[in-house]
Design a protein around this motif. Structure first.
Motif, short mmCIF file in Angstrom:
data_model
loop_
_atom_site.label_atom_id
_atom_site.label_comp_id
_atom_site.label_asym_id
_atom_site.label_seq_id
_atom_site.Cartn_x
_atom_site.Cartn_y
_atom_site.Cartn_z
N GLY A 58 0.85 -1.21 0.07
CA GLY A 58 0.07 0.03 -0.16
C GLY A 58 0.74 1.31 0.00
O GLY A 58 0.45 2.29 -0.34
N LEU A 61 1.15 2.95 -3.66
CA LEU A 61 0.18 3.04 -4.36
C LEU A 61 -0.09 4.56 -4.65
O LEU A 61 -0.93 5.04 -5.65
CB LEU A 61 -0.97 2.53 -3.59
N SER A 62 0.11 5.37 -3.85
CA SER A 62 -0.06 7.05 -3.90
C SER A 62 1.07 7.79 -3.10
O SER A 62 1.68 7.35 -2.27
CB SER A 62 -1.33 7.29 -3.61
N LEU A 188 -4.22 -2.49 3.27
CA LEU A 188 -3.77 -1.95 2.11
C LEU A 188 -4.06 -0.33 2.34
O LEU A 188 -3.03 0.28 1.97
CB LEU A 188 -4.56 -2.45 0.89
N GLY A 189 -5.05 0.02 2.80
CA GLY A 189 -5.55 1.50 2.79
C GLY A 189 -4.56 1.90 4.23
O GLY A 189 -3.87 3.19 3.91
N THR A 192 -1.29 2.61 2.51
CA THR A 192 -1.50 3.94 1.70
C THR A 192 -1.64 5.17 2.31
O THR A 192 -0.87 6.19 1.74
CB THR A 192 -2.63 3.64 0.56
N ASN A 193 -2.31 5.17 3.25
CA ASN A 193 -2.49 6.53 4.16
C ASN A 193 -1.33 6.80 5.07
O ASN A 193 -0.63 7.65 4.87
CB ASN A 193 -3.72 6.33 4.93
N GLN A 196 2.66 7.02 4.10
CA GLN A 196 2.92 8.20 3.35
C GLN A 196 3.25 9.34 4.37
O GLN A 196 3.99 10.42 3.84
CB GLN A 196 1.64 8.63 2.25
N LYS A 224 10.47 5.75 0.01
CA LYS A 224 9.25 4.86 -0.05
C LYS A 224 9.55 3.30 0.52
O LYS A 224 8.85 2.96 1.20
CB LYS A 224 8.91 4.71 -1.60
N LEU A 271 -9.29 4.26 2.09
CA LEU A 271 -8.94 4.08 0.59
C LEU A 271 -9.33 5.39 -0.07
O LEU A 271 -8.78 6.16 -0.60
CB LEU A 271 -9.36 2.72 0.03
N SER A 274 -7.28 8.23 1.13
CA SER A 274 -5.92 8.27 0.51
C SER A 274 -5.81 8.93 -0.76
O SER A 274 -4.88 9.73 -1.12
CB SER A 274 -5.37 6.95 0.42
N TYR A 275 -6.71 8.68 -1.65
CA TYR A 275 -7.22 9.02 -2.84
C TYR A 275 -7.15 10.75 -3.00
O TYR A 275 -6.21 11.33 -3.81
CB TYR A 275 -8.21 8.54 -3.85
#
Length: 377
Positions: A58, A61-62, A188-189, A192-193, A196, A224, A271, A274-275
């Motif tokens: 995750g 991903l962003s 996963l979220g 990702t959150n 980061q 990363k 999720l 995070s986007y």
């Protein structure tokens, strides 16, 4: 000579950021896997391994949340490495305290509170991006907890309806399988959150040290990889005290329909945030969903005393971490910009290790925690 001292300080700050990321991992393992372990949807070790792996994935991903942390919380033009170090120390200190107490507080808010407290102590309120904190942190955070709880209430009621219509044994097996998927999405979220956030802090440190330009936001690959590895390693350690709280104490013995509803609603919000670059507290979102699942189950299933303690911890996180960070900056500024972080960092590391060993001894005699750790397939 000055350049070499700056490099030493940068090394200490990056190490502190990765240490925070590690504490974030084991502090927030419960977000994804507390209900999955408690309902025996997965064996404990497999659950932690799955969560750690997806946290790692995750993280790549962003970078939307990293950009918010790097530029939307404090003024990049006034930041300095000692300020970042003190902010991280405040976040780590608050994380370790709430982990020791078994309270699922927000690692995200601890980090933001720490950065704000250190900035206030160093340069005053002009160094804080108040509008960014309000728009990106506080308002989305409140709405996310309420929405997660409401969706979990509805989802749990629907789930129990299926129990009646399909049959308890068949539906329960199905929900346990569903929990593996929903818990995977939460993990996963979370990667990702939350991973980061440490990336954003390291980028902020690199900008402050002149290694990166503030005008062209980017996250180097080594950052990363470092953050993804740190949060995954922390997750695999397992924050058992908080897993025990979320999995067994908030709503009593949680059931597969509850666990699935809580995880599914939490994963969707995490999720989504995070986007859009909102550094939400995954702990608060999932905790709100767990409480909502207890309300949806009915029969007075929510332990409001525990929920109240969690609420108090949430309210204290931002100011508490800020106070610790401000005090840390005061000590660092007295000792000097280079010697201060090195000395204070060494003392903080020694204290953290001592607390960890103390906790291991206490947990070894806790029957409830040992039962959770030994959850079979």
């Amino acid at each position: 000579m000055v350049a070499a001292m700056n490099d030493v300080l940068l090394f200490v700050v990056v190490g502190a950021a990765l240490a925070f990321d590690f504490t974030n991992g084991f502090h927030d393992t419960a977000n994804a896997m507390a209900t999955t372990i408690a309902t025996r949807a997965l064996p404990a070790k497999q659950a932690l391994g799955l969560a750690a792996s997806l946290n790692f994935v995750g993280a790549f991903l962003s970078i939307s949340v990293a950009a918010t942390i790097a530029s939307g919380i404090v003024d990049q033009g006034q930041i300095a490495l000692p300020i970042i170090f003190a902010g991280l120390l405040g976040a780590i200190g608050f994380n370790l305290t709430t982990w020791y107490l078994g309270l699922p507080s927000s690692s995200s808010h601890a980090l933001i509170g720490g950065m704000v407290g250190a900035m206030l102590a160093a340069v005053g309120s002009s160094g804080v991006e108040w509008a960014g904190i309000l728009e990106k942190v506080l308002i989305p955070g409140v709405f996310a907890v309420v929405i997660a709880g409401a969706v979990a209430v509805i989802g749990t009621k629907i789930a129990y309806r299926f129990l009646r219509d399909i049959g308890a044994d068949t539906a329960t097996r199905g929900y346990r399988l569903g929990q593996i998927g929903s818990a995977s999405l939460v993990s996963l979220g979370h990667g990702t959150n939350d991973a980061q956030k440490s990336m954003g802090i390291i980028v902020l440190a690199l900008v402050a040290n002149g290694n990166l330009s503030a005008d062209d936001f980017t996250v180097p690959l080594w950052v990363k990889l470092g953050c993804a590895s740190a949060i995954a390693a922390g997750t695999f350690m397992g924050g058992w005290r908080i897993i025990d709280t979320l999995g067994k104490k908030v709503t009593g013995d949680i059931t597969p329909p509850q666990g699935f509803s809580a995880e599914a609603s939490g994963a969707t919000l995490i999720l989504g945030s995070s986007y859009f670059g909102y550094p939400l507290s995954t702990t608060q979102v999932v905790s709100g969903a767990v409480v909502g699942s207890g309300i949806g189950r009915g029969e007075s299933e929510v332990n409001w005393s525990i929920a109240g303690r969690m609420g108090i911890a949430w309210l204290l996180t931002l100011p508490g971490a800020a106070a610790v960070a401000a005090a840390a900056y005061g000590v660092v500024s007295v000792l000097g910009d280079t010697a201060g972080p090195v000395v204070v960092g060494a003392l903080a590391l020694a204290g953290s290790v001592a607390l960890f060993l103390k906790t291991r001894r206490e947990d070894s005699t806790d029957a409830g925690l040992n039962d959770l750790k030994a959850v079979p397939a």
